[in-house]
Design a protein around this motif. Structure first.
Motif, PDB file in Angstrom:
ATOM      1  N   HIS A 491      10.553  33.304  53.889  1.00 56.87           N
ATOM      2  CA  HIS A 491      10.920  34.617  53.147  1.00 56.87           C
ATOM      3  C   HIS A 491      11.183  34.364  51.701  1.00 56.87           C
ATOM      4  CE1 HIS A 491      10.686  37.041  56.645  1.00 56.87           C
ATOM      5  NE2 HIS A 491      11.476  36.180  57.254  1.00 56.87           N
ATOM      6  N   VAL A 532      -0.879  38.302  48.735  1.00 58.75           N
ATOM      7  CA  VAL A 532       0.391  39.049  49.243  1.00 58.75           C
ATOM      8  C   VAL A 532       0.009  40.488  49.364  1.00 58.75           C
ATOM      9  CG1 VAL A 532       2.767  39.726  48.498  1.00 58.75           C
ATOM     10  CG2 VAL A 532       2.035  37.652  48.260  1.00 58.75           C
ATOM     11  N   CYS A 533      -0.662  41.223  48.408  1.00 61.28           N
ATOM     12  CA  CYS A 533      -1.207  42.516  48.361  1.00 61.28           C
ATOM     13  C   CYS A 533      -2.067  43.093  49.624  1.00 61.28           C
ATOM     14  CB  CYS A 533      -1.694  43.138  47.239  1.00 61.28           C
ATOM     15  SG  CYS A 533      -0.484  43.121  45.891  1.00 61.28           S
ATOM     16  N   ILE A 535      -2.337  41.117  52.413  1.00 59.47           N
ATOM     17  CA  ILE A 535      -1.579  41.236  53.843  1.00 59.47           C
ATOM     18  C   ILE A 535      -0.481  42.078  54.177  1.00 59.47           C
ATOM     19  CG2 ILE A 535      -0.390  39.466  55.333  1.00 59.47           C
ATOM     20  CD1 ILE A 535      -2.533  37.551  54.211  1.00 59.47           C
ATOM     21  N   TRP A 536       0.518  42.158  53.001  1.00 59.66           N
ATOM     22  CA  TRP A 536       1.794  43.031  53.106  1.00 59.66           C
ATOM     23  C   TRP A 536       1.644  44.358  52.084  1.00 59.66           C
ATOM     24  CZ3 TRP A 536       1.628  37.525  52.688  1.00 59.66           C
ATOM     25  CH2 TRP A 536       2.031  36.813  53.886  1.00 59.66           C
ATOM     26  N   GLU A 540       5.602  45.670  48.819  1.00 60.20           N
ATOM     27  CA  GLU A 540       6.188  44.292  49.028  1.00 60.20           C
ATOM     28  C   GLU A 540       6.193  43.326  47.912  1.00 60.20           C
ATOM     29  OE1 GLU A 540       7.883  44.160  52.106  1.00 60.20           O
ATOM     30  OE2 GLU A 540       7.506  46.342  51.999  1.00 60.20           O
ATOM     31  N   ASN A 550      11.928  41.865  51.586  1.00 65.96           N
ATOM     32  CA  ASN A 550      10.828  42.368  51.836  1.00 65.96           C
ATOM     33  C   ASN A 550      10.004  41.735  53.190  1.00 65.96           C
ATOM     34  OD1 ASN A 550       9.445  39.568  51.341  1.00 65.96           O
ATOM     35  ND2 ASN A 550      10.714  40.090  49.309  1.00 65.96           N
ATOM     36  N   GLU A 551       8.913  42.103  53.651  1.00 69.91           N
ATOM     37  CA  GLU A 551       8.240  41.727  54.616  1.00 69.91           C
ATOM     38  C   GLU A 551       7.569  40.635  54.504  1.00 69.91           C
ATOM     39  OE1 GLU A 551       8.723  43.267  57.809  1.00 69.91           O
ATOM     40  OE2 GLU A 551      10.237  44.449  56.744  1.00 69.91           O
ATOM     41  N   ILE A 552       7.335  39.800  53.348  1.00 68.91           N
ATOM     42  CA  ILE A 552       6.577  38.621  53.321  1.00 68.91           C
ATOM     43  C   ILE A 552       7.127  37.396  53.989  1.00 68.91           C
ATOM     44  CG2 ILE A 552       5.824  37.063  51.487  1.00 68.91           C
ATOM     45  CD1 ILE A 552       6.246  39.537  49.387  1.00 68.91           C
ATOM     46  N   ASP A 553       6.163  36.847  54.765  1.00 64.97           N
ATOM     47  CA  ASP A 553       6.531  35.652  55.576  1.00 64.97           C
ATOM     48  C   ASP A 553       5.209  34.703  55.442  1.00 64.97           C
ATOM     49  OD1 ASP A 553       7.259  33.844  57.681  1.00 64.97           O
ATOM     50  OD2 ASP A 553       6.639  35.250  59.226  1.00 64.97           O
ATOM     51  N   VAL A 580      -0.784  32.438  55.993  1.00 63.40           N
ATOM     52  CA  VAL A 580       0.034  33.395  56.829  1.00 63.40           C
ATOM     53  C   VAL A 580      -0.094  32.810  58.220  1.00 63.40           C
ATOM     54  CG1 VAL A 580      -1.839  35.226  56.944  1.00 63.40           C
ATOM     55  CG2 VAL A 580       0.690  35.783  57.382  1.00 63.40           C
TER      56      VAL A 580
END
Length: 586
Positions: A491, A532-533, A535-536, A540, A550-553, A580
């Motif tokens: 994260h 990032v954009c 996928i999340w 985010e 945030n949800e980023i993993d 991811v």
């Protein structure tokens, strides 16, 4: 450019890592990383203690005895050293000249003009050499494919010795002695030396016959190291010893010109790594031969006046800065041409750049190969209906063999598995492109770059002693990459773009165990943000930059390093790739 996903491959080489660890007094992690680089258990000691004195006997080279005998029997005759215009050519020649000087043999270096003449020995060099009274022609980093030119030299009464490291083409040249470990009947066991490595061994044999201590060769080590890294040789086997010892020698070099270049590049007093040669020093010498005259490089290496040397070193740096700018413009245009052509999916990418300086086509080809992971050849016109090309390949495509099958279209060419250079008539380019693509033999799988992971390692296992131990694997480079580890879920707690051009992404990240560590990414940050954009979502990404939950993993491939700032040493990871990974359902 969008993020090009790599295929992450976990190394699964087997060995008794516990036993290796105990035998050599190293951690099982280091043992695993070394074995992953195809080092056998018997070779691990040599790998860790890499030193130039591990080189095999130079007498194992085919024709080494003949070559040495020729020079000893003709020591009063002038030797013409026929070199080349790149780093390997420059430093091979310097090694030979300094080695010959030590035993009282006079020599003069000759190089081809990159634009007017192209690679290797030519008739003009032979004519100039004989007119100046030279009776022996000694090639370095070239000559193995120069059959006509060598025949011409012998007709003019010259005795010819070839020292080279390139592949033999149809037949070996008609020289009096050919010292090249790529000959099928050459017994020298290590086949990875560059031209300067061969020259270094040649001088070693000569010193031995002359009763000169082998330690006297130490002053030539730094030249062999620069050439080995700059010529992108694999840093395996003997090359590790040459480069590791050569880097230490370079830090304390007595060569006024090299000291000046280190000073101009703000490297004086620093612990040097292969990176500094590959990306800072080497390109300066290469740039002289590319867009000016290679004689500037030789003059710098021969200068003994400190002030003059500093001025010359600055000029060499300026030439390289100009080359960098020219390269950026040429690469930008090459990408545009490839995209406009609609041939991005062709197995082999052929790009014709009408306005490119011919010395830059190889660098541009390398840029395109890095982006698309296809074999690439970039061409530019050189007059009289001729074009010159330079190619860069991928692991699954043997460029030299594929071009050999099209030899009837070439005016001249040479190369090896991963790179090649060629001249042909412009009218023959469409046919070359047709044939290479028809016979490429590549699949979609071949166009996906692989990233080899040494071990799946949670970041809480990183420590300063581990990082210091991993430094035993240096020098890093082609064939001996930095260790890469990976962990699947991070994260991002904080993120900020830093640097003059906002080209460094500095993050604070936490793994699933809640372990927090600093992470830095030096790659394409725009592509990272796009990823990032996609996928999340943009919201985010904004949270990430505002240090909000945030949800980023993400999964990170990384190598561990020590961040030294303000007298403090802290652990960090340098992110080399990201992906991811779907979380397993509980």
């Amino acid at each position: 450019m969008r993020h090009k996903s790599k295929k992450w491959m976990l190394q699964t080489k087997r060995a008794d890592f516990k036993k290796i660890s105990e035998t050599y007094g190293i951690s099982p992690v280091l043992a695993r990383c070394i074995v992953n680089r195809e080092v056998t258990e018997e070779e691990i000691g040599n790998y860790i203690q890499a030193d130039w004195k591990q080189l095999h006997s130079p007498w194992l080279f085919k024709d080494m005895d003949k070559a040495v005998q020729i020079l000893q029997e003709n020591r009063d005759k002038l030797v013409a050293i026929s070199s080349d215009f790149d780093c390997d050519g420059i430093f091979s020649a310097v090694i030979l000249k300094k080695g010959l000087e030590k035993i009282g043999i006079h020599s003069k270096i000759y190089t081809p003009d990159r634009v007017a003449e192209g690679y290797g020995v030519n008739q003009r060099i032979v004519d100039e050499a004989t007119e100046s009274g030279a009776e022996i022609l000694l090639t370095c980093d070239n000559g193995i494919a120069a059959n006509e030119e060598i025949r011409y030299a012998r007709e003019k009464g010259m005795t010819v010795i070839v020292t080279d490291h390139h592949e033999v083409q149809e037949e070996r040249p008609p020289a009096d002695a050919v010292v090249d470990h790529k000959q099928s009947d050459c017994g020298y066991p290590f086949k990875g030396l560059c031209g300067a490595g061969v020259a270094f061994q040649f001088i070693g044999a000569l010193y031995e016959k002359e009763g000169i201590s082998p330690d006297e060769r130490e002053e030539l080590l730094e030249y062999a190291a620069i050439a080995t890294v700059a010529d992108v040789m694999e840093l395996k086997g003997e090359n590790r010893g040459l480069v590791k010892s050569g880097l230490r020698a370079l830090e304390h070099t007595k060569n006024t010109g090299l000291r000046a270049l280190l000073e101009v590049q703000q490297l004086s007093g620093k612990e040097l790594e292969a990176y500094h040669i590959g990306f800072i020093l080497g390109p300066c010498f290469n740039a002289a031969g590319r867009i000016d005259t290679v004689m500037r490089a030789f003059e710098l290496l021969e200068e003994t006046n400190k002030e003059k040397a500093l001025q010359m070193a600055q000029e060499l740096k300026d030439i390289n800065d100009t080359r960098k700018q020219m390269t950026e413009e040429a690469a930008k245009r090459a990408f545009e041409i490839l995209q406009e052509s609609g041939k991005e999916d062709a197995p082999v990418h052929i790009v014709f750049l009408p306005d490119c300086h011919e010395s830059l086509v190889g660098i541009v080809a390398g840029r395109i190969k890095e982006e698309y992971h296809h074999p690439v050849i970039v061409f530019c016109p050189v007059g009289n209906g001729l074009i010159k090309g330079s190619g860069r390949s991928i692991e699954s495509y043997h460029m030299f063999e594929k071009l050999m099958a099209c030899k009837d279209l070439m005016v001249r060419f040479g190369g090896h598995k991963m790179a090649a250079g060629m001249t042909l008539h412009e009218k023959d380019l469409p046919e070359l492109e047709r044939r290479l693509n028809a016979e490429a033999g590549l699949t979609e799988e071949d166009f996906v770059p692989e990233l080899w992971i040494d071990a799946a390692m949670p970041v809480q296992y990183i420590s300063i002693p581990l990082i210091e131990e991993l430094q035993k694997m240096e020098p890093f480079g082609v064939g001996n990459p930095k260790p890469v580890f990976a962990e699947q879920h991070f994260h991002i707690l904080e993120a900020v773009r830093r640097g003059k051009n906002r080209n460094v992404l500095s993050m604070k990240v936490a793994n699933t165990k809640g372990y927090v560590i600093k992470a830095v990414y030096f790659g394409d940050i725009d592509a990272f943000e796009e990823f990032v954009c996609e996928i999340w979502g943009d919201s985010e990404l904004q949270k990430m930059y505002h240090n909000l939950p945030n949800e980023i993993d993400m999964g990170f491939a990384y190598y561990p390093s020590i961040n030294e700032y303000g007298g403090n040493r802290t652990l960090q990871i340098v992110v080399t790739d990201y992906c991811v990974v779907a979380k397993e359902k509980e």
